[in-house]
Enzyme design. Structure first.
Site, mmCIF file in Angstrom:
data_model
loop_
_atom_site.group_PDB
_atom_site.id
_atom_site.type_symbol
_atom_site.label_atom_id
_atom_site.label_comp_id
_atom_site.label_asym_id
_atom_site.label_seq_id
_atom_site.Cartn_x
_atom_site.Cartn_y
_atom_site.Cartn_z
ATOM 1 N N GLY A 351 0.823 -1.200 0.000
ATOM 2 C CA GLY A 351 0.000 0.000 0.000
ATOM 3 C C GLY A 351 0.857 1.248 0.000
ATOM 4 C CG HIS A 353 3.293 2.929 5.922
ATOM 5 N ND1 HIS A 353 4.108 1.990 6.510
ATOM 6 C CD2 HIS A 353 3.476 4.074 6.639
ATOM 7 C CE1 HIS A 353 4.740 2.526 7.537
ATOM 8 N NE2 HIS A 353 4.384 3.794 7.638
ATOM 9 C CB CYS A 354 4.306 -0.892 1.188
ATOM 10 S SG CYS A 354 3.153 -1.752 2.263
ATOM 11 C CB ILE A 355 5.440 2.689 -2.378
ATOM 12 C CG1 ILE A 355 4.338 3.734 -2.237
ATOM 13 C CG2 ILE A 355 4.839 1.345 -2.812
ATOM 14 C CD1 ILE A 355 3.622 4.057 -3.553
#
Length: 362
Positions: A351, A353-355
């Site tokens: 999502g 936050h992950c990138i």
């Protein structure tokens, strides 16, 4: 302390560094841009969808704070085509584009000095990265160098770590509490010789962690072929001291309905580093339960806090998206919530936050 053996208090060997909570002021945001490979997909339409999704996050974040995007030289032309002119581009070889995991975790001195009494302003933990536990589909020869590359570009003091870890596998309150997951840090594919005590000592040295809460697991999809085996940033966030924002799956037909009920019960028996029971705020999932690969892990906990704002995941679900934006506005008062379509990012394994990875102001 509450929570039994799954919670650690007073970890020995606390270092001179502290990982600030995400809502603390940022100097800038770091991202990576997708290059050819599984993230872009097998055709031009899929590739453009991925590029557009990553760029929409970078461009939205640039309205709140400076943004730097690391771009593989093979993708520079596409990156310049999609990214705002306000965004700084740095070229470096990449395997993938999940900056939260491949990049460093930034820290600041817990006092005025660190590393042998020499005054420091910014540190960067360079975790060992091995493709989320040496996944057979992953490659990481280039990505394992991105932590130190970004740290040097930021002018940070590099803190090398032998712990195989990713930024999406930790969440902190900036006051000594860190959330982790047993199936990540103790994963035999990551740290086959580690135990809780060794992990906790390293988190104390690098992040200033004094209180480690060990979640027993993550979301169901995270244990499928392309999962991370339990990243905590798909489950929980800490928007303020003593407040825990928790993913909720209301539909009993979804396996995460039972998973999250169990995790909520577990966390309700734990406390933060200052001994406070958590005020748990539920953040219900959108209504979609499945895609072509099975049960989805769609959630709103995987958002990003920026200076003066929050970038929220959207799923083309007007009721659930609006409800999530309202909850996020309530736990981050005074910040503007911007909802971005995150479906193409989640379809590729993560999502918003992950990138992304924040660099705190010092």
């Amino acid at each position: 302390m509450s929570g039994g053996a799954a919670v650690s208090g007073g970890a020995a060997g606390v270092g001179a560094w502290r990982m600030p909570a995400e809502p603390e002021r940022h100097e800038r945001l770091w991202m990576a841009f997708p290059r050819g490979g599984y993230t872009l997909g097998d055709d031009d339409a899929s590739a453009e969808a991925a590029r557009t999704a990553w760029a929409s996050v970078a461009n939205a974040a640039a309205e709140f704070e400076p943004v730097t995007v690391v771009v593989d030289p093979t993708a520079t032309r596409d990156a310049r085509r999609h990214l705002s002119g306000e965004i700084t581009i740095l070229e470096a070889p990449l395997d993938d584009a999940w900056m939260r995991d491949i990049g460093p975790t930034f820290v600041v001195p817990s006092g005025g000095f660190a590393e042998g009494g020499v005054e420091q302003k910014l540190g960067a933990v360079d975790w060992t990265f091995n493709g989320w536990g040496a996944q057979p589909w992953a490659s990481w020869e280039a990505d394992r160098e991105i932590g130190s590359f970004v740290a040097r570009a930021a002018g940070a003091c590099i803190l090398p770590s032998l712990l195989v870890n990713e930024g999406g596998a930790i969440h902190v309150d900036g006051r000594g509490t860190v959330l982790v997951t047993e199936t990540v840090q103790l994963d035999p594919g990551r740290n086959p010789y580690a135990d809780r005590a060794r992990v906790e000592a390293e988190l104390a040295r690098t992040l200033g962690a004094t209180h480690v809460i060990w979640l027993p697991r993550g979301l169901s999809r995270d244990y499928e072929e392309f999962g991370t085996r339990g990243h905590v940033d798909m489950v929980a966030a800490i928007p303020a001291p003593g407040v825990l924002l928790l993913h909720s799956q209301p539909d009993p037909a979804h396996p995460d309905h039972a998973v999250m009920a169990s995790l909520r019960s577990f966390l309700s028996e734990t406390v933060d580093a200052e001994g406070r029971p958590w005020e748990i705020v539920d953040l219900p999932a959108p209504s979609e339960l499945r895609d072509s690969a099975g049960f989805v892990d769609h959630n709103y906990v995987n958002h990003l806090v920026v200076n003066g704002g929050v970038l929220a995941c959207g799923f083309d679900d007007p009721v659930a998206d609006a409800r999530a934006a309202s909850v996020l506005a309530s736990v981050y008062p005074g910040r503007r919530v911007v909802t971005l379509d995150a479906r193409e990012i989640f379809a590729r394994g993560g999502g918003i936050h992950c990138i992304t990875q924040q660099q705190p102001a010092v």
